[in-house]
Write a protein that holds these residues in place. Sequence first.
Motif, PDB file in Angstrom:
ATOM      1  N   GLY A  45      -3.211   0.158 -14.854  1.00 19.82           N
ATOM      2  CA  GLY A  45      -2.402  -1.051 -14.982  1.00 19.82           C
ATOM      3  C   GLY A  45      -0.937  -0.861 -14.680  1.00 19.82           C
ATOM      4  N   THR A  46      -0.518   0.345 -14.328  1.00 19.85           N
ATOM      5  CA  THR A  46       0.899   0.591 -14.021  1.00 19.85           C
ATOM      6  C   THR A  46       1.253   0.264 -12.575  1.00 19.85           C
ATOM      7  OG1 THR A  46       0.385   2.908 -13.505  1.00 19.85           O
ATOM      8  CG2 THR A  46       1.039   2.389 -15.774  1.00 19.85           C
ATOM      9  N   TRP A  47       0.273  -0.198 -11.824  1.00 24.20           N
ATOM     10  CA  TRP A  47       0.548  -0.504 -10.418  1.00 24.20           C
ATOM     11  C   TRP A  47       1.509  -1.683 -10.269  1.00 24.20           C
ATOM     12  CZ3 TRP A  47      -0.872  -5.379  -8.755  1.00 24.20           C
ATOM     13  CH2 TRP A  47      -1.771  -6.065  -9.568  1.00 24.20           C
ATOM     14  N   MET A  48       1.585  -2.542 -11.300  1.00 23.44           N
ATOM     15  CA  MET A  48       2.511  -3.669 -11.229  1.00 23.44           C
ATOM     16  C   MET A  48       3.955  -3.198 -11.170  1.00 23.44           C
ATOM     17  SD  MET A  48       0.995  -6.614 -11.101  1.00 23.44           S
ATOM     18  CE  MET A  48       2.278  -7.701 -11.673  1.00 23.44           C
ATOM     19  N   ALA A  82       6.706  -4.240  -8.361  1.00 17.33           N
ATOM     20  CA  ALA A  82       7.707  -5.174  -8.887  1.00 17.33           C
ATOM     21  C   ALA A  82       8.884  -5.405  -7.940  1.00 17.33           C
ATOM     22  CB  ALA A  82       8.209  -4.679 -10.249  1.00 17.33           C
ATOM     23  N   PRO A  83       9.406  -4.369  -7.234  1.00 12.64           N
ATOM     24  CA  PRO A  83      10.534  -4.630  -6.326  1.00 12.64           C
ATOM     25  C   PRO A  83      10.207  -5.589  -5.184  1.00 12.64           C
ATOM     26  CG  PRO A  83      10.382  -2.290  -6.822  1.00 12.64           C
ATOM     27  CD  PRO A  83       9.133  -2.919  -7.367  1.00 12.64           C
ATOM     28  N   LEU A  84       8.933  -5.790  -4.866  1.00 12.45           N
ATOM     29  CA  LEU A  84       8.571  -6.667  -3.757  1.00 12.45           C
ATOM     30  C   LEU A  84       8.790  -8.139  -4.087  1.00 12.45           C
ATOM     31  CD1 LEU A  84       5.296  -4.957  -2.468  1.00 12.45           C
ATOM     32  CD2 LEU A  84       7.633  -4.691  -1.642  1.00 12.45           C
ATOM     33  N   TRP A  85       8.790  -8.494  -5.356  1.00 10.63           N
ATOM     34  CA  TRP A  85       9.048  -9.889  -5.734  1.00 10.63           C
ATOM     35  C   TRP A  85      10.014  -9.957  -6.910  1.00 10.63           C
ATOM     36  CZ3 TRP A  85       3.654  -8.428  -5.733  1.00 10.63           C
ATOM     37  CH2 TRP A  85       3.207  -7.901  -6.937  1.00 10.63           C
ATOM     38  N   VAL A 141       0.834  -1.199   0.000  1.00  7.78           N
ATOM     39  CA  VAL A 141       0.000   0.000   0.000  1.00  7.78           C
ATOM     40  C   VAL A 141       0.872   1.253   0.000  1.00  7.78           C
ATOM     41  CG1 VAL A 141      -1.677   1.330   1.333  1.00  7.78           C
ATOM     42  CG2 VAL A 141      -1.967  -1.143   1.071  1.00  7.78           C
ATOM     43  N   THR A 142       1.943   1.243   0.799  1.00  8.01           N
ATOM     44  CA  THR A 142       2.849   2.391   0.835  1.00  8.01           C
ATOM     45  C   THR A 142       3.501   2.638  -0.525  1.00  8.01           C
ATOM     46  OG1 THR A 142       3.330   1.930   3.169  1.00  8.01           O
ATOM     47  CG2 THR A 142       4.840   3.376   2.005  1.00  8.01           C
ATOM     48  N   SER A 143       3.900   1.564  -1.200  1.00 11.28           N
ATOM     49  CA  SER A 143       4.517   1.699  -2.521  1.00 11.28           C
ATOM     50  C   SER A 143       3.523   2.239  -3.538  1.00 11.28           C
ATOM     51  CB  SER A 143       5.069   0.346  -2.984  1.00 11.28           C
ATOM     52  OG  SER A 143       6.039  -0.150  -2.091  1.00 11.28           O
ATOM     53  N   LEU A 144       2.274   1.777  -3.486  1.00 11.09           N
ATOM     54  CA  LEU A 144       1.252   2.256  -4.414  1.00 11.09           C
ATOM     55  C   LEU A 144       0.935   3.726  -4.179  1.00 11.09           C
ATOM     56  CD1 LEU A 144      -1.200  -0.797  -4.488  1.00 11.09           C
ATOM     57  CD2 LEU A 144       0.356  -0.049  -6.298  1.00 11.09           C
ATOM     58  N   LEU A 145       0.832   4.118  -2.923  1.00  6.08           N
ATOM     59  CA  LEU A 145       0.562   5.519  -2.621  1.00  6.08           C
ATOM     60  C   LEU A 145       1.708   6.415  -3.087  1.00  6.08           C
ATOM     61  CD1 LEU A 145      -1.017   5.229   0.945  1.00  6.08           C
ATOM     62  CD2 LEU A 145      -2.198   5.721  -1.207  1.00  6.08           C
ATOM     63  N   ALA A 146       2.951   5.947  -2.900  1.00  9.74           N
ATOM     64  CA  ALA A 146       4.104   6.731  -3.353  1.00  9.74           C
ATOM     65  C   ALA A 146       4.124   6.839  -4.873  1.00  9.74           C
ATOM     66  CB  ALA A 146       5.397   6.087  -2.849  1.00  9.74           C
ATOM     67  N   ALA A 147       3.787   5.738  -5.560  1.00  9.26           N
ATOM     68  CA  ALA A 147       3.756   5.778  -7.023  1.00  9.26           C
ATOM     69  C   ALA A 147       2.657   6.712  -7.525  1.00  9.26           C
ATOM     70  CB  ALA A 147       3.558   4.371  -7.575  1.00  9.26           C
ATOM     71  N   ALA A 148       1.502   6.689  -6.851  1.00 11.15           N
ATOM     72  CA  ALA A 148       0.413   7.585  -7.250  1.00 11.15           C
ATOM     73  C   ALA A 148       0.786   9.041  -7.024  1.00 11.15           C
ATOM     74  CB  ALA A 148      -0.853   7.228  -6.480  1.00 11.15           C
ATOM     75  N   ALA A 149       1.473   9.320  -5.926  1.00  9.08           N
ATOM     76  CA  ALA A 149       1.887  10.697  -5.642  1.00  9.08           C
ATOM     77  C   ALA A 149       2.921  11.183  -6.645  1.00  9.08           C
ATOM     78  CB  ALA A 149       2.436  10.782  -4.221  1.00  9.08           C
TER      79      ALA A 149
END
Length: 217
Positions: A125-128, A132-135, A104-112
């Motif tokens: 669809g860019t949320w992947m 990506a760094p998580l796996w 969730v933190t990574s998604l919020l940072a990417a959205a910001a």
Amino acid sequence: LGLALTPPSHSPATTDAAVDLASAFTDDAIASSSQRALMTASEVATTSSLNQGDFMILAGALSWSTYIFRTSSVAKSYSELDLQFSKNVLLAVMYFGWFLTTAVTSLLAAAASASTSLPSLLASGTWMEALAPLWSGWASLPVWVLLAYSAVGPGAVADLLQQSGQKEVSASESNIILCFESLFAAVCAFVFLGEVSSAKEMTGGLFIVMAAILASK
């Protein structure tokens, strides 16, 4: 605490004396000496002060000791498999919560950073890319081998042996005997990585061995 009391060993007195002697014959001897003094003071402050990492390690050691004492108090009432199952379930829940929080933190940072909202990011669809760094190592065979070893060796077999042993051994004795872990780590580091322990580290290992022998009597 040993770090706080140990002076830095990477500034030999002979080197400083030679530098001071050479700078005495230059016009900027005072400036050079002052600069070296400031660098030495900075190095001392860096190596002798406790930082956040030290307190985190101390907190981890306290948590581990608490786990050992609690294991001794319940080991005789439950089987090793029941204890291991309960521990694994609890760890799975905690790790999954950790993963969700990080995701969730990574998604919020990417959205910001993209100046968009979280729903818009998910719809695009860019949320992947943000997750990506998580796996990043999921397709690597060595990663899976190391994970399997960690699960079977330290994660299962070591815990089962510890829980079985603590049915017969007191918590304080178990805690000191388990300090041999650092000694085994030093031996493995020498055999597999070629790392050589310093005299100070070997002295500390000797104290650990002596404490374990005294506690077992």
